[in-house]
Design a protein around this motif. Sequence first.
Motif, PDB file in Angstrom:
ATOM      1  N   PRO A  98       0.823  -1.212   0.000  1.00 39.11           N
ATOM      2  CA  PRO A  98       0.000   0.000   0.000  1.00 39.11           C
ATOM      3  C   PRO A  98       0.859   1.265   0.000  1.00 39.11           C
ATOM      4  O   PRO A  98       1.879   1.324   0.685  1.00 39.11           O
ATOM      5  N   THR A  99       0.447   2.259  -0.754  1.00 40.89           N
ATOM      6  CA  THR A  99       1.222   3.489  -0.901  1.00 40.89           C
ATOM      7  C   THR A  99       1.564   4.146   0.433  1.00 40.89           C
ATOM      8  O   THR A  99       2.709   4.572   0.630  1.00 40.89           O
TER       9      THR A  99
ATOM     10  N   SER B 198       1.832  -5.850   7.594  1.00 35.50           N
ATOM     11  CA  SER B 198       2.716  -5.276   6.571  1.00 35.50           C
ATOM     12  C   SER B 198       3.998  -6.081   6.388  1.00 35.50           C
ATOM     13  O   SER B 198       4.585  -6.093   5.301  1.00 35.50           O
TER      14      SER B 198
ATOM     15  N   GLU C  25      -1.608  -9.668  -2.317  1.00 32.05           N
ATOM     16  CA  GLU C  25      -2.821  -8.853  -2.439  1.00 32.05           C
ATOM     17  C   GLU C  25      -3.917  -9.565  -3.231  1.00 32.05           C
ATOM     18  O   GLU C  25      -5.074  -9.121  -3.227  1.00 32.05           O
TER      19      GLU C  25
ATOM     20  N   ASP D  58      -5.149  -7.350   3.919  1.00 32.43           N
ATOM     21  CA  ASP D  58      -6.090  -6.233   3.883  1.00 32.43           C
ATOM     22  C   ASP D  58      -5.801  -5.184   4.957  1.00 32.43           C
ATOM     23  O   ASP D  58      -5.893  -3.980   4.720  1.00 32.43           O
ATOM     24  N   ASP D  59      -5.425  -5.646   6.150  1.00 35.67           N
ATOM     25  CA  ASP D  59      -5.206  -4.723   7.270  1.00 35.67           C
ATOM     26  C   ASP D  59      -4.097  -3.721   6.993  1.00 35.67           C
ATOM     27  O   ASP D  59      -4.113  -2.605   7.527  1.00 35.67           O
TER      28      ASP D  59
ATOM     29  N   LYS E 167      -3.603  -1.905   4.534  1.00 39.07           N
ATOM     30  CA  LYS E 167      -4.087  -0.695   3.861  1.00 39.07           C
ATOM     31  C   LYS E 167      -4.547   0.365   4.849  1.00 39.07           C
ATOM     32  O   LYS E 167      -4.671   1.535   4.504  1.00 39.07           O
ATOM     33  N   TYR E 168      -4.805  -0.048   6.077  1.00 37.95           N
ATOM     34  CA  TYR E 168      -5.408   0.853   7.050  1.00 37.95           C
ATOM     35  C   TYR E 168      -4.549   1.097   8.280  1.00 37.95           C
ATOM     36  O   TYR E 168      -4.801   2.039   9.023  1.00 37.95           O
TER      37      TYR E 168
ATOM     38  N   ARG F 104     -11.399   6.265   6.438  1.00 40.18           N
ATOM     39  CA  ARG F 104     -11.316   4.816   6.307  1.00 40.18           C
ATOM     40  C   ARG F 104     -12.504   4.130   6.974  1.00 40.18           C
ATOM     41  O   ARG F 104     -13.111   4.665   7.901  1.00 40.18           O
TER      42      ARG F 104
ATOM     43  N   LYS G  21     -13.240  -2.354   8.305  1.00 41.28           N
ATOM     44  CA  LYS G  21     -12.091  -2.990   7.666  1.00 41.28           C
ATOM     45  C   LYS G  21     -10.969  -3.257   8.664  1.00 41.28           C
ATOM     46  O   LYS G  21     -10.049  -4.009   8.389  1.00 41.28           O
ATOM     47  N   CYS G  22     -11.024  -2.609   9.816  1.00 39.82           N
ATOM     48  CA  CYS G  22      -9.946  -2.713  10.794  1.00 39.82           C
ATOM     49  C   CYS G  22     -10.382  -3.556  11.979  1.00 39.82           C
ATOM     50  O   CYS G  22     -10.300  -3.137  13.124  1.00 39.82           O
TER      51      CYS G  22
ATOM     52  N   LYS H 208       2.483  -0.115  -4.807  1.00 37.94           N
ATOM     53  CA  LYS H 208       1.592  -0.195  -5.959  1.00 37.94           C
ATOM     54  C   LYS H 208       1.933   0.842  -7.020  1.00 37.94           C
ATOM     55  O   LYS H 208       1.678   0.628  -8.213  1.00 37.94           O
TER      56      LYS H 208
END
Length: 343
Positions: free
Chosen positions: A123-124, A148, A162, A174-175, A177-178, A230, A234-235, A266
């Motif tokens: 993730p950026t 991560s 991903e 997924d986690d 990203k947040y 966000r 999702k978290c 990405k």
Amino acid sequence: MRFAPKLAKSFSEVQMDLVRTSDAAAKQILDSTRVYREYARVRGESRGLKGSLFWKKVGSYEYLARKVRGKVTYIGPRTVETERQFGEFKQKKARLQQRARTLKESVESCERMNKAVRAGAVPTPVVEVLRQLEAAGLSEGSVVLGTSALFAYGQPAGVRLEEMSSPTLGCVVDDAKYHLQVLLDAPENTITAALTELQEAVDATVEVAPAGASGERTYFLVEFKFGRQREPSKCRAENAYWRTLATEMAAEVQHAGKFEQVVIGKTGKMATMRTLDPQFFAMVNHAVIGVQPAATPDSQMAQRQAALVDSLIADCLVVVSKLPAAECRRTVESIAQRVFAPG
């Protein structure tokens, strides 16, 4: 009583298949990470030569002085030795600066190709945090925790994390990203000074928590929550057990932070991630599975992550450190008893 962790289910049992990177992307990953690794090495060497050297007259004498961030220190009077130091400093700094400029151009070219062939998946915001830590000189004392870290293991293994998901729990990374957790071994004022730039670089709220000390070393856990808008759903777990681990056992976690990998985002941009040895990472997740009810979000996340890393290690897709498995297991058992065990 001896702690005996439950084994996670095999990776196939958690209903996810290893999705492999394309040949074009795999070759690009090898080429671009090699270039970035050399660029990071040269920049690190350059940091040892920060500031400037110059001659300063004091009365009838001339001294070699060094200026770093406005602060001037005197090295010594002008002699054959200080003249040699002055010449070597100028020569080496000029050479490193030229090398860094050339490598920067190569890195930028590689990053464009990374994006073109979809070589990156991190993730950026995670990549931007890592780049800011490098710029602030905090990277070498950092250990990335939680989800991560999987990117550091999956990328050299040629696995596209991903694209891997289960019907019930979604994407295995997924986690990331947040949410990002980084354990830092650095003075508090250095971390505080870097936070402003970190917050400007990414859309995140940043929390810093003391994580204890060991001798002259002080540790802090820095947590990033990305995106003001966000989705809270999702978290669901946010790797809460890693927060507990970092604040209770910072010295042990830092000691286990032996895995280093250039990761690709990405957008194609690259950064160096330092994280836990994969074997240690998997064993910690096994420990969580052994002490928490199976239905909890933490236990479910730990099960998936342990199974994934176990699979990468078993297939020799990721390299573990030279730390003996028995020693690693004893450390994790101690952590489990002190940190994770109920009561």
